[in-house]
Scaffold this active site. Structure first.
Site, PDB file in Angstrom:
ATOM      1  N   SER A 154     -45.298  60.890 -28.131  1.00 54.59           N
ATOM      2  CA  SER A 154     -45.353  59.770 -27.073  1.00 54.59           C
ATOM      3  C   SER A 154     -44.802  59.849 -25.794  1.00 54.59           C
ATOM      4  CB  SER A 154     -44.962  58.458 -27.870  1.00 54.59           C
ATOM      5  OG  SER A 154     -45.468  58.256 -28.913  1.00 54.59           O
TER       6      SER A 154
ATOM      7  N   HIS B  65     -52.517  62.817 -27.352  1.00 55.32           N
ATOM      8  CA  HIS B  65     -51.736  61.804 -27.747  1.00 55.32           C
ATOM      9  C   HIS B  65     -52.899  60.674 -28.315  1.00 55.32           C
ATOM     10  CE1 HIS B  65     -49.215  58.233 -26.576  1.00 55.32           C
ATOM     11  NE2 HIS B  65     -48.993  58.597 -27.830  1.00 55.32           N
TER      12      HIS B  65
ATOM     13  N   ASN C 176     -47.832  54.945 -22.142  1.00 58.31           N
ATOM     14  CA  ASN C 176     -46.234  54.214 -22.439  1.00 58.31           C
ATOM     15  C   ASN C 176     -45.192  54.297 -21.397  1.00 58.31           C
ATOM     16  OD1 ASN C 176     -46.872  54.066 -25.242  1.00 58.31           O
ATOM     17  ND2 ASN C 176     -46.320  56.122 -25.825  1.00 58.31           N
TER      18      ASN C 176
HETATM   19  N1  LIG Z   1     -46.249  54.649 -33.954  1.00 57.54           N
HETATM   20  C1  LIG Z   1     -47.319  54.642 -32.951  1.00 57.54           C
HETATM   21  O1  LIG Z   1     -47.623  53.785 -32.359  1.00 57.54           O
HETATM   22  C2  LIG Z   1     -47.557  56.015 -32.114  1.00 57.54           C
HETATM   23  C3  LIG Z   1     -48.663  56.177 -31.240  1.00 57.54           C
HETATM   24  C4  LIG Z   1     -48.901  57.372 -30.921  1.00 57.54           C
HETATM   25  C5  LIG Z   1     -47.932  58.499 -31.027  1.00 57.54           C
HETATM   26  N2  LIG Z   1     -46.825  58.487 -31.913  1.00 57.54           N
HETATM   27  C6  LIG Z   1     -46.207  59.588 -32.061  1.00 57.54           C
HETATM   28  O2  LIG Z   1     -46.546  59.966 -33.330  1.00 57.54           O
HETATM   29  C7  LIG Z   1     -45.610  60.789 -33.873  1.00 57.54           C
HETATM   30  C8  LIG Z   1     -45.298  60.114 -35.497  1.00 57.54           C
HETATM   31  O3  LIG Z   1     -45.306  58.706 -35.321  1.00 57.54           O
HETATM   32  P1  LIG Z   1     -45.374  57.830 -36.509  1.00 57.54           P
HETATM   33  O4  LIG Z   1     -45.518  56.315 -35.933  1.00 57.54           O
HETATM   34  O5  LIG Z   1     -46.604  58.413 -37.422  1.00 57.54           O
HETATM   35  O6  LIG Z   1     -44.055  57.996 -37.382  1.00 57.54           O
HETATM   36  P2  LIG Z   1     -43.749  57.551 -38.842  1.00 57.54           P
HETATM   37  O7  LIG Z   1     -42.152  57.165 -38.899  1.00 57.54           O
HETATM   38  O8  LIG Z   1     -44.808  56.663 -39.535  1.00 57.54           O
HETATM   39  O9  LIG Z   1     -43.957  59.042 -39.520  1.00 57.54           O
HETATM   40  C9  LIG Z   1     -43.182  59.984 -39.082  1.00 57.54           C
HETATM   41  C10 LIG Z   1     -43.469  61.288 -40.213  1.00 57.54           C
HETATM   42  O10 LIG Z   1     -42.496  62.364 -39.803  1.00 57.54           O
HETATM   43  C11 LIG Z   1     -41.942  62.975 -40.833  1.00 57.54           C
HETATM   44  N3  LIG Z   1     -40.646  63.272 -40.684  1.00 57.54           N
HETATM   45  C12 LIG Z   1     -39.432  62.720 -40.330  1.00 57.54           C
HETATM   46  N4  LIG Z   1     -38.392  63.527 -40.481  1.00 57.54           N
HETATM   47  C13 LIG Z   1     -39.035  64.652 -40.380  1.00 57.54           C
HETATM   48  C14 LIG Z   1     -38.423  66.001 -40.158  1.00 57.54           C
HETATM   49  N5  LIG Z   1     -37.008  66.210 -39.979  1.00 57.54           N
HETATM   50  N6  LIG Z   1     -39.142  67.266 -40.521  1.00 57.54           N
HETATM   51  C15 LIG Z   1     -40.716  66.880 -40.651  1.00 57.54           C
HETATM   52  N7  LIG Z   1     -41.237  65.655 -40.841  1.00 57.54           N
HETATM   53  C16 LIG Z   1     -40.409  64.701 -40.457  1.00 57.54           C
HETATM   54  C17 LIG Z   1     -41.979  61.749 -41.797  1.00 57.54           C
HETATM   55  O11 LIG Z   1     -41.904  62.044 -43.363  1.00 57.54           O
HETATM   56  C18 LIG Z   1     -43.374  61.042 -41.685  1.00 57.54           C
HETATM   57  O12 LIG Z   1     -44.329  61.623 -42.192  1.00 57.54           O
HETATM   58  C19 LIG Z   1     -44.370  60.627 -33.264  1.00 57.54           C
HETATM   59  O13 LIG Z   1     -44.179  61.799 -32.298  1.00 57.54           O
HETATM   60  C20 LIG Z   1     -44.561  59.391 -32.401  1.00 57.54           C
HETATM   61  O14 LIG Z   1     -44.126  59.355 -30.934  1.00 57.54           O
HETATM   62  C21 LIG Z   1     -46.717  56.981 -32.740  1.00 57.54           C
END
Ligand SMILES: NC(=O)c1ccc[n+]([C@@H]2O[C@H](COP(=O)([O-])OP(=O)(O)OC[C@H]3O[C@@H](n4cnc5c(N)ncnc54)[C@H](O)[C@@H]3O)[C@@H](O)[C@H]2O)c1
Length: 282
Positions: free
Chosen positions: A119, A140, A190
Protein backbone atom coordinates in the site's frame (compact mmCIF):
# COMPACT_ATOMS: atom_id res chain seq x y z
CA UNK A 1 4.90 -10.51 -22.29
CA UNK A 2 1.52 -12.21 -21.88
CA UNK A 3 0.79 -13.33 -18.37
CA UNK A 4 -0.88 -16.70 -18.01
CA UNK A 5 0.37 -18.26 -14.78
CA UNK A 6 0.11 -16.16 -11.65
CA UNK A 7 1.60 -16.91 -8.26
CA UNK A 8 0.05 -15.26 -5.23
CA UNK A 9 1.91 -15.13 -1.93
CA UNK A 10 0.09 -14.29 1.31
CA UNK A 11 -3.23 -15.63 2.45
CA UNK A 12 -4.68 -12.58 4.16
CA UNK A 13 -7.58 -10.34 3.15
CA UNK A 14 -5.94 -9.22 -0.09
CA UNK A 15 -4.25 -12.43 -1.21
CA UNK A 16 -7.51 -14.35 -1.37
CA UNK A 17 -9.30 -11.51 -3.18
CA UNK A 18 -6.57 -11.22 -5.81
CA UNK A 19 -6.60 -15.01 -6.28
CA UNK A 20 -10.33 -14.88 -6.98
CA UNK A 21 -9.93 -12.06 -9.50
CA UNK A 22 -7.07 -13.77 -11.34
CA UNK A 23 -8.72 -17.22 -11.46
CA UNK A 24 -12.02 -15.79 -12.70
CA UNK A 25 -10.14 -13.98 -15.46
CA UNK A 26 -8.80 -17.30 -16.74
CA UNK A 27 -5.30 -17.36 -15.23
CA UNK A 28 -3.74 -20.41 -13.66
CA UNK A 29 -3.18 -19.48 -10.05
CA UNK A 30 -0.81 -20.94 -7.48
CA UNK A 31 -1.65 -19.66 -4.04
CA UNK A 32 1.10 -19.86 -1.49
CA UNK A 33 0.74 -19.46 2.24
CA UNK A 34 3.32 -20.34 4.88
CA UNK A 35 1.08 -23.14 6.14
CA UNK A 36 -0.87 -25.61 4.02
CA UNK A 37 -3.85 -25.24 6.34
CA UNK A 38 -4.18 -21.50 5.61
CA UNK A 39 -3.61 -22.06 1.89
CA UNK A 40 -6.45 -24.61 1.94
CA UNK A 41 -8.62 -22.20 3.94
CA UNK A 42 -8.15 -19.64 1.19
CA UNK A 43 -9.44 -22.07 -1.40
CA UNK A 44 -12.40 -22.86 0.87
CA UNK A 45 -13.23 -19.16 1.16
CA UNK A 46 -12.82 -18.77 -2.60
CA UNK A 47 -15.31 -21.63 -3.08
CA UNK A 48 -17.73 -19.92 -0.73
CA UNK A 49 -17.41 -16.58 -2.48
CA UNK A 50 -17.95 -18.10 -5.94
CA UNK A 51 -20.91 -20.18 -4.66
CA UNK A 52 -22.54 -16.96 -3.44
CA UNK A 53 -22.12 -15.42 -6.89
CA UNK A 54 -23.73 -18.49 -8.49
CA UNK A 55 -26.65 -18.28 -6.03
CA UNK A 56 -27.17 -14.62 -6.94
CA UNK A 57 -27.12 -15.44 -10.66
CA UNK A 58 -23.92 -13.46 -11.22
CA UNK A 59 -21.79 -16.43 -12.23
CA UNK A 60 -22.51 -19.58 -14.24
CA UNK A 61 -21.82 -22.88 -12.46
CA UNK A 62 -19.50 -23.92 -15.29
CA UNK A 63 -17.46 -20.72 -14.88
CA UNK A 64 -17.21 -21.30 -11.13
CA UNK A 65 -15.96 -24.86 -11.71
CA UNK A 66 -13.49 -23.64 -14.33
CA UNK A 67 -12.15 -20.92 -12.02
CA UNK A 68 -11.71 -23.37 -9.14
CA UNK A 69 -9.98 -25.91 -11.38
CA UNK A 70 -7.33 -23.28 -12.15
CA UNK A 71 -6.33 -22.75 -8.50
CA UNK A 72 -3.70 -24.76 -6.63
CA UNK A 73 -2.91 -24.10 -2.95
CA UNK A 74 0.51 -24.81 -1.50
CA UNK A 75 2.86 -24.02 1.39
CA UNK A 76 5.88 -24.49 -0.86
CA UNK A 77 7.47 -21.40 -2.43
CA UNK A 78 9.12 -23.65 -5.04
CA UNK A 79 5.67 -24.40 -6.47
CA UNK A 80 5.71 -20.85 -7.89
CA UNK A 81 8.60 -21.73 -10.22
CA UNK A 82 6.57 -21.68 -13.45
CA UNK A 83 4.81 -18.35 -12.76
CA UNK A 84 4.87 -15.53 -15.30
CA UNK A 85 3.89 -13.04 -12.61
CA UNK A 86 4.06 -13.20 -8.83
CA UNK A 87 1.86 -10.87 -6.78
CA UNK A 88 3.00 -10.81 -3.19
CA UNK A 89 0.49 -9.71 -0.62
CA UNK A 90 2.10 -10.50 2.72
CA UNK A 91 2.23 -8.29 5.78
CA UNK A 92 3.09 -4.59 5.17
CA UNK A 93 6.68 -4.86 6.42
CA UNK A 94 9.60 -3.94 4.16
CA UNK A 95 12.09 -6.40 5.66
CA UNK A 96 9.63 -9.29 5.28
CA UNK A 97 8.84 -8.33 1.70
CA UNK A 98 12.52 -7.92 0.79
CA UNK A 99 13.33 -11.37 2.13
CA UNK A 100 10.46 -12.80 0.09
CA UNK A 101 11.64 -11.01 -3.08
CA UNK A 102 15.16 -12.39 -2.54
CA UNK A 103 13.79 -15.91 -2.29
CA UNK A 104 11.40 -15.56 -5.24
CA UNK A 105 14.16 -14.15 -7.43
CA UNK A 106 16.07 -17.40 -6.99
CA UNK A 107 13.04 -19.55 -7.81
CA UNK A 108 11.13 -18.10 -10.78
CA UNK A 109 12.35 -18.02 -14.40
CA UNK A 110 14.42 -15.13 -15.76
CA UNK A 111 11.47 -13.56 -17.60
CA UNK A 112 9.04 -13.63 -14.68
CA UNK A 113 7.79 -10.37 -13.20
CA UNK A 114 7.74 -9.90 -9.43
CA UNK A 115 5.05 -7.51 -8.20
CA UNK A 116 4.05 -6.24 -4.81
CA UNK A 117 0.60 -5.32 -3.57
CA UNK A 118 2.14 -2.97 -1.00
CA UNK A 119 0.00 0.00 0.00
CA UNK A 120 2.87 2.39 0.72
CA UNK A 121 6.32 0.81 0.88
CA UNK A 122 9.07 1.81 -1.58
CA UNK A 123 8.85 -0.66 -4.46
CA UNK A 124 12.40 0.17 -5.60
CA UNK A 125 13.73 -1.19 -2.30
CA UNK A 126 12.14 -4.55 -3.10
CA UNK A 127 13.38 -4.39 -6.70
CA UNK A 128 16.98 -3.78 -5.64
CA UNK A 129 17.30 -6.96 -3.55
CA UNK A 130 16.64 -8.99 -6.72
CA UNK A 131 18.77 -9.62 -9.77
CA UNK A 132 15.92 -8.34 -11.97
CA UNK A 133 15.07 -4.81 -10.80
CA UNK A 134 13.75 -4.02 -14.29
CA UNK A 135 11.07 -6.68 -13.86
CA UNK A 136 9.73 -5.56 -10.48
CA UNK A 137 6.80 -3.19 -9.98
CA UNK A 138 3.77 -2.54 -7.80
CA UNK A 139 0.29 -3.83 -8.59
CA UNK A 140 -1.93 -2.33 -5.93
CA UNK A 141 -5.39 -3.86 -5.72
CA UNK A 142 -8.10 -2.39 -3.50
CA UNK A 143 -10.16 -4.06 -0.81
CA UNK A 144 -12.28 -6.10 -1.51
CA UNK A 145 -10.29 -6.95 -4.65
CA UNK A 146 -13.14 -8.74 -6.47
CA UNK A 147 -15.38 -5.67 -6.15
CA UNK A 148 -13.07 -2.68 -6.52
CA UNK A 149 -12.30 -1.65 -10.09
CA UNK A 150 -9.07 0.27 -9.48
CA UNK A 151 -5.55 -1.12 -9.64
CA UNK A 152 -2.59 1.23 -9.19
CA UNK A 153 0.37 0.16 -11.31
CA UNK A 154 3.41 1.46 -9.46
CA UNK A 155 6.49 2.26 -11.52
CA UNK A 156 9.78 2.28 -9.62
CA UNK A 157 12.74 4.04 -11.27
CA UNK A 158 14.14 0.64 -12.23
CA UNK A 159 11.14 -0.85 -14.11
CA UNK A 160 11.11 -1.13 -17.90
CA UNK A 161 8.18 -0.04 -20.08
CA UNK A 162 7.67 -3.69 -21.00
CA UNK A 163 7.18 -4.66 -17.33
CA UNK A 164 4.67 -1.88 -16.79
CA UNK A 165 2.84 -2.73 -20.03
CA UNK A 166 2.64 -6.46 -19.15
CA UNK A 167 1.28 -5.84 -15.67
CA UNK A 168 -1.15 -3.20 -16.95
CA UNK A 169 -2.44 -5.72 -19.49
CA UNK A 170 -2.81 -8.29 -16.69
CA UNK A 171 -4.88 -5.85 -14.62
CA UNK A 172 -7.07 -5.09 -17.64
CA UNK A 173 -7.50 -8.80 -18.35
CA UNK A 174 -8.74 -9.09 -14.76
CA UNK A 175 -11.46 -6.55 -15.62
CA UNK A 176 -9.79 -3.74 -13.67
CA UNK A 177 -9.12 -0.12 -14.55
CA UNK A 178 -5.40 0.45 -13.99
CA UNK A 179 -3.78 3.82 -13.38
CA UNK A 180 -0.03 4.33 -13.47
CA UNK A 181 1.71 6.11 -10.62
CA UNK A 182 5.29 6.80 -9.57
CA UNK A 183 6.85 4.96 -6.66
CA UNK A 184 5.94 7.40 -3.86
CA UNK A 185 4.55 6.35 -0.47
CA UNK A 186 0.78 5.95 -0.63
CA UNK A 187 0.74 6.25 -4.43
CA UNK A 188 -2.46 8.16 -5.32
CA UNK A 189 -5.29 6.77 -3.25
CA UNK A 190 -3.71 6.13 0.14
CA UNK A 191 -1.71 9.37 0.07
CA UNK A 192 -5.02 11.22 -0.23
CA UNK A 193 -7.19 8.88 1.86
CA UNK A 194 -5.10 8.27 4.98
CA UNK A 195 -4.89 11.85 6.33
CA UNK A 196 -8.69 11.80 6.24
CA UNK A 197 -8.95 8.44 8.05
CA UNK A 198 -6.31 9.45 10.60
CA UNK A 199 -8.08 12.74 11.31
CA UNK A 200 -11.34 10.88 11.87
CA UNK A 201 -9.62 8.90 14.66
CA UNK A 202 -8.29 12.14 16.15
CA UNK A 203 -11.79 13.60 16.04
CA UNK A 204 -13.04 10.58 17.98
CA UNK A 205 -10.14 10.93 20.44
CA UNK A 206 -11.05 14.61 20.96
CA UNK A 207 -14.68 13.63 21.54
CA UNK A 208 -15.76 16.06 18.85
CA UNK A 209 -18.44 13.55 17.92
CA UNK A 210 -19.32 9.92 18.53
CA UNK A 211 -18.15 7.03 16.37
CA UNK A 212 -21.58 6.60 14.83
CA UNK A 213 -22.02 10.30 14.12
CA UNK A 214 -18.59 10.64 12.49
CA UNK A 215 -19.36 7.73 10.15
CA UNK A 216 -22.93 8.87 9.57
CA UNK A 217 -21.75 12.41 8.75
CA UNK A 218 -19.32 11.33 6.05
CA UNK A 219 -21.85 8.95 4.50
CA UNK A 220 -24.68 11.47 4.50
CA UNK A 221 -22.61 14.59 3.86
CA UNK A 222 -20.18 13.32 1.22
CA UNK A 223 -22.14 10.40 -0.16
CA UNK A 224 -19.34 8.00 0.80
CA UNK A 225 -20.55 4.38 0.94
CA UNK A 226 -18.84 3.86 4.29
CA UNK A 227 -17.72 6.09 7.15
CA UNK A 228 -13.98 6.48 7.95
CA UNK A 229 -14.00 4.38 11.13
CA UNK A 230 -15.83 1.51 9.45
CA UNK A 231 -13.39 1.79 6.55
CA UNK A 232 -10.38 1.55 8.89
CA UNK A 233 -11.90 -1.65 10.32
CA UNK A 234 -12.23 -3.03 6.79
CA UNK A 235 -8.63 -2.18 5.85
CA UNK A 236 -7.29 -3.61 9.14
CA UNK A 237 -5.95 -1.37 11.88
CA UNK A 238 -2.48 -2.96 11.86
CA UNK A 239 -2.20 -2.44 8.11
CA UNK A 240 -3.49 1.13 8.57
CA UNK A 241 -0.80 1.93 11.15
CA UNK A 242 1.84 0.47 8.82
CA UNK A 243 0.52 2.64 5.98
CA UNK A 244 0.51 5.82 8.09
CA UNK A 245 3.99 5.10 9.44
CA UNK A 246 5.35 4.66 5.91
CA UNK A 247 3.66 7.88 4.77
CA UNK A 248 5.01 9.80 7.77
CA UNK A 249 8.49 8.36 7.28
CA UNK A 250 8.53 9.63 3.69
CA UNK A 251 6.77 13.01 3.92
CA UNK A 252 6.98 14.06 7.62
CA UNK A 253 3.55 15.63 7.23
CA UNK A 254 1.78 15.78 10.65
CA UNK A 255 -1.44 14.62 9.01
CA UNK A 256 0.27 11.25 8.55
CA UNK A 257 1.37 10.97 12.21
CA UNK A 258 -0.63 8.00 13.47
CA UNK A 259 -3.35 8.94 15.98
CA UNK A 260 -2.32 7.41 19.33
CA UNK A 261 -5.66 5.63 19.76
CA UNK A 262 -5.07 3.66 16.57
CA UNK A 263 -1.70 2.40 17.77
CA UNK A 264 -3.14 1.43 21.17
CA UNK A 265 -5.96 -0.51 19.54
CA UNK A 266 -3.44 -2.49 17.49
CA UNK A 267 -1.37 -3.17 20.62
CA UNK A 268 -4.53 -4.58 22.23
CA UNK A 269 -5.11 -6.89 19.25
CA UNK A 270 -8.13 -4.92 18.04
CA UNK A 271 -7.38 -5.10 14.32
CA UNK A 272 -10.84 -4.46 12.88
CA UNK A 273 -12.97 -6.96 11.00
CA UNK A 274 -10.25 -9.58 10.71
CA UNK A 275 -9.90 -9.91 14.51
CA UNK A 276 -13.62 -9.42 15.24
CA UNK A 277 -13.06 -6.13 17.07
CA UNK A 278 -12.04 -2.65 16.01
CA UNK A 279 -14.05 0.57 16.11
CA UNK A 280 -17.03 -1.81 15.76
CA UNK A 281 -17.60 -5.40 16.94
CA UNK A 282 -18.00 -8.10 14.29
N1 LIG B 1 -6.18 -4.48 3.80
C1 LIG B 1 -6.30 -3.66 2.78
O1 LIG B 1 -7.32 -2.94 2.65
C2 LIG B 1 -5.24 -3.59 1.71
C3 LIG B 1 -5.54 -3.03 0.48
C4 LIG B 1 -4.58 -3.01 -0.53
C5 LIG B 1 -3.30 -3.52 -0.28
N2 LIG B 1 -3.03 -4.04 0.95
C6 LIG B 1 -1.68 -4.58 1.15
O2 LIG B 1 -1.74 -5.99 0.98
C7 LIG B 1 -0.75 -6.62 1.81
C8 LIG B 1 -1.42 -7.64 2.70
O3 LIG B 1 -2.44 -6.98 3.46
P1 LIG B 1 -3.71 -7.77 4.02
O4 LIG B 1 -4.70 -6.76 4.37
O5 LIG B 1 -4.05 -8.92 3.13
O6 LIG B 1 -3.06 -8.32 5.40
P2 LIG B 1 -3.49 -9.53 6.32
O7 LIG B 1 -3.07 -9.17 7.70
O8 LIG B 1 -4.90 -9.94 6.08
O9 LIG B 1 -2.57 -10.72 5.75
C9 LIG B 1 -1.17 -10.66 5.84
C10 LIG B 1 -0.60 -11.98 5.34
O10 LIG B 1 0.83 -11.93 5.53
C11 LIG B 1 1.26 -13.14 6.10
N3 LIG B 1 2.48 -12.88 6.87
C12 LIG B 1 2.59 -12.26 8.07
N4 LIG B 1 3.88 -12.24 8.46
C13 LIG B 1 4.57 -12.85 7.47
C14 LIG B 1 5.93 -13.17 7.30
N5 LIG B 1 6.86 -12.83 8.22
N6 LIG B 1 6.31 -13.81 6.16
C15 LIG B 1 5.40 -14.15 5.21
N7 LIG B 1 4.07 -13.90 5.35
C16 LIG B 1 3.69 -13.26 6.45
C17 LIG B 1 0.10 -13.56 6.99
O11 LIG B 1 0.18 -14.94 7.28
C18 LIG B 1 -1.08 -13.21 6.10
O12 LIG B 1 -1.30 -14.25 5.17
C19 LIG B 1 -0.04 -5.50 2.56
O13 LIG B 1 1.11 -5.14 1.84
C20 LIG B 1 -1.07 -4.38 2.53
O14 LIG B 1 -0.50 -3.11 2.65
C21 LIG B 1 -3.96 -4.12 1.94
Amino acid sequence: MTIKRVGIVGSGIMGSGIAEVAAKAGHDVVLRSRQQVTADAMVASLEKSLAKQVDRGKLEEADRDAALSRVVATDDLEALRESDLIVESVVEDLAVKQELFRQLDGIVGDDAILATNTSTLPVVEMAMVTGRPERVCGVHFFNPAPMMSLVEIVRPLTATDDTIASVTAFAEACGKQPVEVKDRAGFIVNALLFPYLNNAVRMLENQTASRDHIDQAMKGGCNFPMGPLALLDLVGLDTSVAILDALYEEFRDPNYATAPALRRMVAAGHLGRKSGQGFYDY
